[in-house]
Motif scaffolding. Structure first.
Motif, mmCIF file in Angstrom:
data_model
loop_
_atom_site.group_PDB
_atom_site.id
_atom_site.type_symbol
_atom_site.label_atom_id
_atom_site.label_comp_id
_atom_site.label_asym_id
_atom_site.label_seq_id
_atom_site.Cartn_x
_atom_site.Cartn_y
_atom_site.Cartn_z
ATOM 1 N N LEU A 1 0.838 -1.208 0.000
ATOM 2 C CA LEU A 1 0.000 0.000 0.000
ATOM 3 C C LEU A 1 0.871 1.256 0.000
ATOM 4 C CD1 LEU A 1 -2.635 -1.182 2.611
ATOM 5 C CD2 LEU A 1 -3.100 -0.733 0.187
ATOM 6 N N ARG A 2 1.974 1.200 0.730
ATOM 7 C CA ARG A 2 2.885 2.343 0.749
ATOM 8 C C ARG A 2 3.512 2.566 -0.621
ATOM 9 N NH1 ARG A 2 8.189 1.035 3.581
ATOM 10 N NH2 ARG A 2 8.420 0.079 1.529
ATOM 11 N N ASP A 3 3.927 1.484 -1.282
ATOM 12 C CA ASP A 3 4.531 1.602 -2.603
ATOM 13 C C ASP A 3 3.539 2.153 -3.619
ATOM 14 O OD1 ASP A 3 6.848 0.604 -1.555
ATOM 15 O OD2 ASP A 3 6.560 -1.436 -2.311
ATOM 16 N N GLN A 4 2.241 1.913 -3.401
ATOM 17 C CA GLN A 4 1.215 2.447 -4.290
ATOM 18 C C GLN A 4 0.863 3.890 -3.960
ATOM 19 O OE1 GLN A 4 -2.254 -0.120 -4.391
ATOM 20 N NE2 GLN A 4 -0.995 -1.958 -4.534
ATOM 21 N N GLY A 5 1.472 4.441 -2.906
ATOM 22 C CA GLY A 5 1.200 5.823 -2.533
ATOM 23 C C GLY A 5 -0.092 6.017 -1.780
ATOM 24 N N LEU A 6 -0.666 4.932 -1.238
ATOM 25 C CA LEU A 6 -1.942 5.036 -0.532
ATOM 26 C C LEU A 6 -1.764 5.291 0.962
ATOM 27 C CD1 LEU A 6 -3.928 2.153 -2.282
ATOM 28 C CD2 LEU A 6 -4.042 4.608 -2.732
ATOM 29 N N VAL A 7 -0.639 4.871 1.524
ATOM 30 C CA VAL A 7 -0.364 5.107 2.939
ATOM 31 C C VAL A 7 1.097 5.513 3.087
ATOM 32 C CG1 VAL A 7 -2.085 3.386 3.645
ATOM 33 C CG2 VAL A 7 0.327 2.726 3.457
ATOM 34 N N GLU A 8 1.421 6.077 4.237
ATOM 35 C CA GLU A 8 2.821 6.360 4.535
ATOM 36 C C GLU A 8 3.067 6.157 6.020
ATOM 37 O OE1 GLU A 8 3.528 10.388 3.317
ATOM 38 O OE2 GLU A 8 3.040 11.203 5.289
ATOM 39 N N ALA A 9 4.310 5.818 6.355
ATOM 40 C CA ALA A 9 4.690 5.597 7.750
ATOM 41 C C ALA A 9 5.005 6.927 8.410
ATOM 42 C CB ALA A 9 5.893 4.666 7.817
ATOM 43 N N ARG A 10 4.456 7.139 9.602
ATOM 44 C CA ARG A 10 4.693 8.387 10.323
ATOM 45 C C ARG A 10 5.131 8.093 11.757
ATOM 46 N NH1 ARG A 10 -0.321 12.029 8.109
ATOM 47 N NH2 ARG A 10 0.537 12.408 6.019
ATOM 48 N N GLY A 11 6.269 7.465 11.877
ATOM 49 C CA GLY A 11 6.865 7.218 13.171
ATOM 50 C C GLY A 11 5.948 6.486 14.124
#
Length: 314
Positions: free
Chosen positions: A62-72
């Motif tokens: 999902l992160r690679d698809q730009g749908l989510v990102e990690a925020r610490g």
């Protein structure tokens, strides 16, 4: 909401893919909105009675698809909802167009196999007629935003690429566009005999600069971007324009906002504005593609198309 996710051990679809498909659908349909947190991989794995690494694999996808990102410590947060819903609408429209065409072909007596052959032939021919174009940025949101802007202007697909997220050996566009800030790095990665790397100007809306310039000098303007490099770049640009009461923010907690009178956020990431709503005044730093740069890109694309053999009429 994410507790609605379920998996089947008996499906032919890998479990991580089942999770990706369900969460993607939730994001596209608005059940999960930008800024919402996903449960930790351990928690979701325990709820689904599966291995934690499987959930981590799904989250990476999902992160690679730009749908989510990690925020610490905040974990995985939804960031690509609006873009996903726009892409979903485009796919639905394309599907409706193709469905109508397929029904008409079937009405002419063509067998399904023959219709598939025709579609494949037309698709290959069309792709051969257009140069492969990419836009490279250091941030997924900006890469996607400006790729969409360029694609709308050119009427051609433009692939978004994020520095650090792709293997240069696997990328073969004929024209690579980027900003002057990243030109040297992108040329070092991608320039080759069959690839031109060109910088274009991304300029702020004049209205944005006027609004920021009106802020009293004794008030602090916070700059909140996904990466410190972008925030520093904006700060330096504003300093050159005479705006010196700025401060780069590294978070949006109350402690980060202490003493900040208003915050500048990028217009291509509206979820940042929503996160700050009601807490501090916000100015969206709107950007536009420079008109002279677009004319240059038009000329480059026209030259590339003129230099390649046409195949659609084969």
């Amino acid at each position: 909401m994410v507790t609605d996710v379920s998996v089947s051990q008996h499906s032919d679809v890998p479990i991580y893919r089942q999770i990706v498909m369900q969460l993607t659908l939730m994001i596209e349909t608005g059940q999960l909105r930008d800024g919402e947190r996903l449960p930790g991989s351990r928690l979701l794995a325990d709820n689904l009675r599966i291995n934690r690494n499987t959930v981590a694999h799904a989250y990476r996808e999902l992160r690679d698809q730009g749908l989510v990102e990690a925020r610490g410590r905040h974990g995985m947060v939804v960031v690509g909802g609006e873009r996903a819903r726009s892409a979903s609408a485009v796919r639905d429209r394309a599907r409706a167009i193709l469905e109508t065409a397929v029904r008409e072909c079937a009405g002419l007596g063509l067998a399904p196999a023959r219709i598939r052959e025709l579609i494949a032939d037309l698709t290959a021919g069309t792709a051969d007629d257009f140069p492969r174009i990419a836009f490279v940025e250091c941030n997924a949101d900006r890469a996607a935003y400006f790729s969409e802007e360029l694609a709308a202007h050119l009427g051609l697909p433009v692939e978004p690429l994020v520095l650090g997220d792709f293997e240069p050996a696997g990328v073969h566009p004929e024209l690579v566009l980027t900003t002057f800030f990243h030109l040297a790095e992108v040329r070092g990665l991608l320039r080759g005999p069959a690839t031109d790397v060109v910088a274009i100007v991304v300029a702020p809306h004049i209205q944005t600069l006027l609004r920021i310039a009106r802020v009293p000098k004794n008030r602090t303007v916070g700059l909140w971007y996904s990466t410190d490099d972008q925030a520093v770049s904006i700060r330096d640009s504003l300093t050159q324009a005479g705006v010196t009461n700025t401060e780069v923010l590294h978070g949006t907690a109350d402690a980060d906002l202490a003493g900040v009178d208003l915050v500048v956020v990028p217009s291509e990431t509206p979820e940042l504005k929503r996160r700050l709503a009601g807490r501090v005044p916000v100015i969206e730093f709107g950007n536009v593609l420079d008109a002279a740069s677009l004319r240059m890109v038009d000329d480059l694309v026209r030259d590339l198309r003129a230099a390649r053999p046409r195949t659609a009429h084969r």
